[in-house]
Enzyme design. Structure first.
Site, PDB file in Angstrom:
ATOM      1  N   SER A 282     -10.647  34.438   4.647  1.00 44.93           N
ATOM      2  CA  SER A 282      -9.194  34.541   4.680  1.00 44.93           C
ATOM      3  C   SER A 282      -8.634  33.423   5.552  1.00 44.93           C
ATOM      4  CB  SER A 282      -8.780  35.902   5.252  1.00 44.93           C
ATOM      5  OG  SER A 282      -7.425  35.906   5.640  1.00 44.93           O
ATOM      6  N   LYS A 288     -12.867  38.395   7.299  1.00 43.97           N
ATOM      7  CA  LYS A 288     -12.872  38.760   5.886  1.00 43.97           C
ATOM      8  C   LYS A 288     -13.976  38.042   5.095  1.00 43.97           C
ATOM      9  CE  LYS A 288     -10.621  41.123   3.974  1.00 43.97           C
ATOM     10  NZ  LYS A 288      -9.338  40.897   3.307  1.00 43.97           N
ATOM     11  N   ASN A 290     -14.105  38.321   1.263  1.00 48.61           N
ATOM     12  CA  ASN A 290     -13.512  38.894   0.056  1.00 48.61           C
ATOM     13  C   ASN A 290     -14.435  38.746  -1.155  1.00 48.61           C
ATOM     14  OD1 ASN A 290     -11.041  39.591   1.329  1.00 48.61           O
ATOM     15  ND2 ASN A 290     -10.369  37.466   1.166  1.00 48.61           N
ATOM     16  N   ARG A 321      -1.111  31.764 -47.516  1.00 52.64           N
ATOM     17  CA  ARG A 321      -1.161  30.826 -46.386  1.00 52.64           C
ATOM     18  C   ARG A 321      -0.217  31.307 -45.290  1.00 52.64           C
ATOM     19  NH1 ARG A 321      -2.778  25.469 -46.588  1.00 52.64           N
ATOM     20  NH2 ARG A 321      -3.897  26.120 -48.459  1.00 52.64           N
TER      21      ARG A 321
END
Length: 470
Positions: A282, A288, A290, A321
């Site tokens: 972080s 952190k 993550n 088409r």
């Protein structure tokens, strides 16, 4: 019309900068797309020469002219922006390199979508083969993890709550079974996806005259595609199937990623992504780590799901088409292929470095006062007292456990004593290891099926740039 030059890449994508699959990116890139169209034109000329519509000399001249290094791409895309499609400009560039006679035999009887759809089929079969190789690599890593954790006891979770004991290997086995089925789906889809398109302007192949079927068959053979007498200009189920397969693969990867995000929560802390210095860091919280790979995979799956919904609209093409529906595929299909390839690559990396805390898994089984064994106790009691009464007895004990903060074994003993059923106490299983059901058989059977019931999807033997070039 204003035709400004476009930067490379045309559109910046943060997702692609962080993680992308170069193999799928190449298969649907500009070079491969142009190669696929030129291969279709070369094969058409060769097939027509084989039945006498063109001379072999004319076909050889077209083959030599329809080469990537002869195409002015800036002019090609400028013309395409004027016409709306690229094949008219491509054909005229090829024709300019030919003498009178052969210059009027390029693209003879075909329509733009014949060439573009045939090229797309060439790209899709190669994409499926590449995806299959990625699944094979991922599945082998996953199978090793299943075996490694066949006896690693943890809580099975339903509705986000602990349910009954299981093993981490058994949980992973359900994912391995999905990839086994996906691998089979790819093999089954390849013949439906790799189909020649050569039906002319309105799908009747009238411009090819009496040699239509022979030309189409010969062209399919030269390109390694399956022949079909039925036009698919407006029938896009095969294309949609390819896209759905890409989305299915990505969603299965996301199921694993979602579990890892949940299991790596601080309060659970059972499974973690690979660790590296500042990996998942972080900018403001130094502690952190993550789950960045899992987050990326979940994001890829969300994108794939949204893109896949567009393929339903593409199938609305009317009459013979499309009038805009076809254009949906141009952006969606390459994105789906790259998204699937990226998800598989990221998931393989995730599995290789997956960190599992078996002790925390075992400890978490006791967090709820032994309630994870409630079903075991109910089934044991169901024999002598019946299922419904057993359910009520254990429910009463579970409620008391939550109210008092004591252990289920203790409260159930109290409840059974109060109901004069204390003679049943010795038969109760107290340990999660004693209530794993078929968890071990699930891991063994699933890994065996992975290793024995999957057939590799062979990669097309000839590169796009060399098809029909002999």
């Amino acid at each position: 019309m204003n035709t400004p030059s476009l930067p490379d890449p045309y559109l910046f994508s943060l997702t692609s900068r962080l993680a992308t699959d170069p193999g799928q990116h190449t298969l649907f890139g500009e070079d491969a797309t142009l190669d696929s169209w030129l291969a279709a034109e070369r094969a058409l000329a060769r097939a027509q020469a084989d039945v006498g519509v063109l001379t072999h000399a004319e076909a050889a001249a077209i083959r030599d002219a329809a080469q990537p290094h002869h195409i002015d791409r800036e002019e090609l895309w400028r013309t395409a922006r004027t016409v709306g499609y690229p094949i008219l400009g491509l054909v005229r560039q090829i024709s300019r390199r030919l003498p009178p006679g052969p210059d009027g035999r390029v693209h003879y009887g075909a329509t733009t979508q014949d060439i573009m759809d045939t090229g797309l089929a060439l790209q899709m079969v190669r994409s499926l083969a590449a995806l299959e190789r990625q699944i094979a690599e991922l599945g082998d890593v996953l199978a090793d993890r299943v075996t490694e954790h066949a006896s690693t006891v943890m809580a099975a979770r339903t509705h986000g709550q602990q349910a009954v004991p299981t093993t981490f290997g058994a949980t992973l086995a359900t994912l391995l079974a999905q990839f086994t089925r996906h691998r089979q789906r790819l093999a089954e889809a390849a013949p439906r996806v790799g189909v020649i398109s050569l039906s002319g302007a309105g799908g009747t192949a009238a411009a090819f005259g009496p040699h239509a079927a022979a030309v189409r068959s010969g062209m399919a053979r030269l390109l390694g595609l399956r022949d079909t007498a039925t036009p698919w200009h407006a029938a896009r189920d095969g294309v949609a199937e390819f896209g759905w397969l890409c989305s299915l693969l990505t969603a299965t990867c996301a199921r694993l990623a979602r579990n890892i995000v949940d299991l790596s929560r601080t309060e659970i802390a059972e499974v973690f992504e690979p660790y590296g210095d500042h990996r998942g860091a972080s900018s403001t919280m130094p502690q952190k780590v993550n789950p960045i790979t899992s987050e990326s995979i979940i994001g890829l799956s969300g994108t794939a799901g949204a893109l896949t919904s567009a393929l339903l609209r593409a199938q609305e093409a009317g009459h013979e088409r499309a009038a805009g529906e076809w254009h949906t595929e141009w952006r969606v299909l390459p994105e789906l292929a790259v998204t699937a390839g990226t998800a598989l690559t990221e998931t393989t990396t995730l599995l290789r470095g997956l960190r599992v805390d078996a002790r925390r898994m075992r400890a978490n089984l006791d967090l709820d006062g032994g309630l994870v064994m409630a079903e075991s106790h109910m089934i044991t009691l169901a024999g002598p007292v019946g299922r419904e009464r057993a359910h009520d007895l254990v429910h009463e004990a579970a409620t008391r456990t939550r109210t008092t903060g004591t252990h289920l074994t203790r409260t159930l003993r109290e409840v059974l004593t109060e109901h004069s059923l204390d003679t049943l106490l010795p038969g109760l299983h107290a340990e999660p290891e004693n209530y794993l059901g078929q968890a071990h058989q699930i891991t063994e059977t699933t890994t065996r099926l992975w290793h024995t019931h999957t057939t590799p999807l062979p990669d097309p033997p000839v590169p796009l740039a060399r098809l029909a070039s002999d």
